[in-house]
Write an enzyme that holds these catalytic residues in place. Structure first.
Site, PDB file in Angstrom:
ATOM      1  N   ALA A 273      -4.745   7.630  -4.229  1.00 32.65           N
ATOM      2  CA  ALA A 273      -3.314   7.138  -4.573  1.00 32.65           C
ATOM      3  C   ALA A 273      -3.458   5.483  -5.036  1.00 32.65           C
ATOM      4  O   ALA A 273      -3.338   4.793  -3.892  1.00 32.65           O
ATOM      5  CB  ALA A 273      -2.474   7.394  -3.621  1.00 32.65           C
TER       6      ALA A 273
ATOM      7  N   SER B 186       0.893  -1.081   0.116  1.00 33.68           N
ATOM      8  CA  SER B 186      -0.081  -0.068   0.001  1.00 33.68           C
ATOM      9  C   SER B 186       0.772   1.225  -0.021  1.00 33.68           C
ATOM     10  O   SER B 186       2.055   1.176  -0.244  1.00 33.68           O
ATOM     11  CB  SER B 186      -0.959  -0.107   1.341  1.00 33.68           C
ATOM     12  OG  SER B 186      -1.959   0.888   1.137  1.00 33.68           O
ATOM     13  N   ASN B 187       0.359   2.371   0.218  1.00 27.10           N
ATOM     14  CA  ASN B 187       1.086   3.609   0.415  1.00 27.10           C
ATOM     15  C   ASN B 187       0.435   4.605   1.623  1.00 27.10           C
ATOM     16  O   ASN B 187      -0.493   4.148   2.118  1.00 27.10           O
ATOM     17  CB  ASN B 187       0.989   4.329  -1.096  1.00 27.10           C
ATOM     18  CG  ASN B 187      -0.418   4.812  -1.420  1.00 27.10           C
ATOM     19  OD1 ASN B 187      -0.799   5.502  -0.641  1.00 27.10           O
ATOM     20  ND2 ASN B 187      -0.841   4.076  -2.316  1.00 27.10           N
ATOM     21  N   HIS B 188       1.113   5.693   1.534  1.00 29.28           N
ATOM     22  CA  HIS B 188       0.857   6.596   3.039  1.00 29.28           C
ATOM     23  C   HIS B 188      -0.296   7.429   2.668  1.00 29.28           C
ATOM     24  O   HIS B 188      -0.401   8.486   3.463  1.00 29.28           O
ATOM     25  CB  HIS B 188       2.365   7.179   3.354  1.00 29.28           C
ATOM     26  CG  HIS B 188       2.986   6.319   4.118  1.00 29.28           C
ATOM     27  ND1 HIS B 188       2.696   5.992   5.205  1.00 29.28           N
ATOM     28  CD2 HIS B 188       4.248   6.140   3.656  1.00 29.28           C
ATOM     29  CE1 HIS B 188       3.843   4.854   5.548  1.00 29.28           C
ATOM     30  NE2 HIS B 188       4.653   5.230   4.855  1.00 29.28           N
ATOM     31  N   SER B 189      -1.153   7.400   1.698  1.00 23.70           N
ATOM     32  CA  SER B 189      -1.896   8.163   1.272  1.00 23.70           C
ATOM     33  C   SER B 189      -3.174   8.386   2.340  1.00 23.70           C
ATOM     34  O   SER B 189      -3.273   7.392   3.268  1.00 23.70           O
ATOM     35  CB  SER B 189      -2.706   7.962   0.130  1.00 23.70           C
ATOM     36  OG  SER B 189      -4.031   8.669   0.046  1.00 23.70           O
TER      37      SER B 189
END
Ligand code: C5P
Length: 223
Positions: free
Chosen positions: A96, A29-32
């Site tokens: 994102a 995943s990502n930090h959005s």
């Protein structure tokens, strides 16, 4: 009574990250944070729109009087975006989305082996906003672009490549704005327009953005 900029319109907004499962307990995943998308959903609602917010996993509460569809993967976000799309007037892609996902999801937890290097095989995710923009009877489609340099020229390329109507571009190399922060500063890029909105809180910026986007959309809807 006062007619609001998006009265009677249906707006779909994607927000937050996606999670791409590796096995039953792990994901990429990502930090959005979802802050920009959620702020846009509230601003669009306040401008009179019926809003469907399609959101990846985030820690902020669902806005009131907004239909909230919770998803995890890019594929689920795409499915939710295409559901009822013919009734959507304006689509804003603030999510994102993970560019790639694991080729397959292991049925059981992947075990640690003796090897030092482990390879992951990834496959490209569908481009949600480009799929929406290519749909028959497409809504007015707005994307985001996070860049670290040449923000406007990359945004113009992205606008053409994904066949979008507008791009909200931000310089993510600038400190204190963009990804996972409370403030943002953006440049709104259209086929023949460039407008810069200076740094401010995401709520304030979302209201300004919805005003500008609604103006462009209402011009387009007239023709
Ligand atoms: O190509 P890039 O990821 O920079 O494009 C960003 C824009 O495209 C954002 O509006 C984002 O929400 C959207 N996007 C999407 N599906 C993807 C990748 C990006 O909708 N798979």
């Amino acid at each position: 009574f006062e007619t609001l900029a998006l009265s009677g319109r249906t707006v779909f907004i994607t927000a937050g990250p996606t999670r791409e499962a590796l096995d039953p307990v792990r994901y990429i995943s990502n930090h959005s944070s979802g802050k920009m998308g959620y702020a846009l959903a509230e601003a669009a609602r306040d401008a009179g729109a019926r809003v469907k917010l399609i959101t990846g996993p985030v820690s902020i509460a669902a806005p009131e009087r907004v239909e909230c569809i919770r998803v995890e993967s890019a594929q689920q976000m795409l499915d939710a975006s295409l559901t009822g799309l013919s009734g959507c007037d304006l689509f804003i892609a603030a999510a994102a989305v993970a560019d790639y996902r694991p080729v397959s999801i292991a049925e059981h937890k992947i075990k640690k082996g003796s090897e030092e290097i482990m390879e992951l095989h990834l496959v490209k995710n569908p481009d949600i906003v480009a799929t929406v923009a290519a749909a028959e009877d497409r809504p007015y489609t707005v994307g985001f672009a996070a860049e670290t340099r040449d923000v406007v020229s990359y945004a113009q390329n992205k606008l053409a490549r994904k066949k979008l109507d507008l791009i909200v571009a931000n310089d993510v190399s600038a400190p204190g704005i963009g990804f996972n922060s409370d403030e943002n500063a953006v440049t709104l890029v259209g086929p023949d327009s460039i407008e810069t909105l200076p740094q401010t809180h995401k709520q304030q910026l979302a209201r300004q953005l919805i005003n500008r986007i609604a103006r462009h959309f209402n011009e387009y809807a007239k023709t």
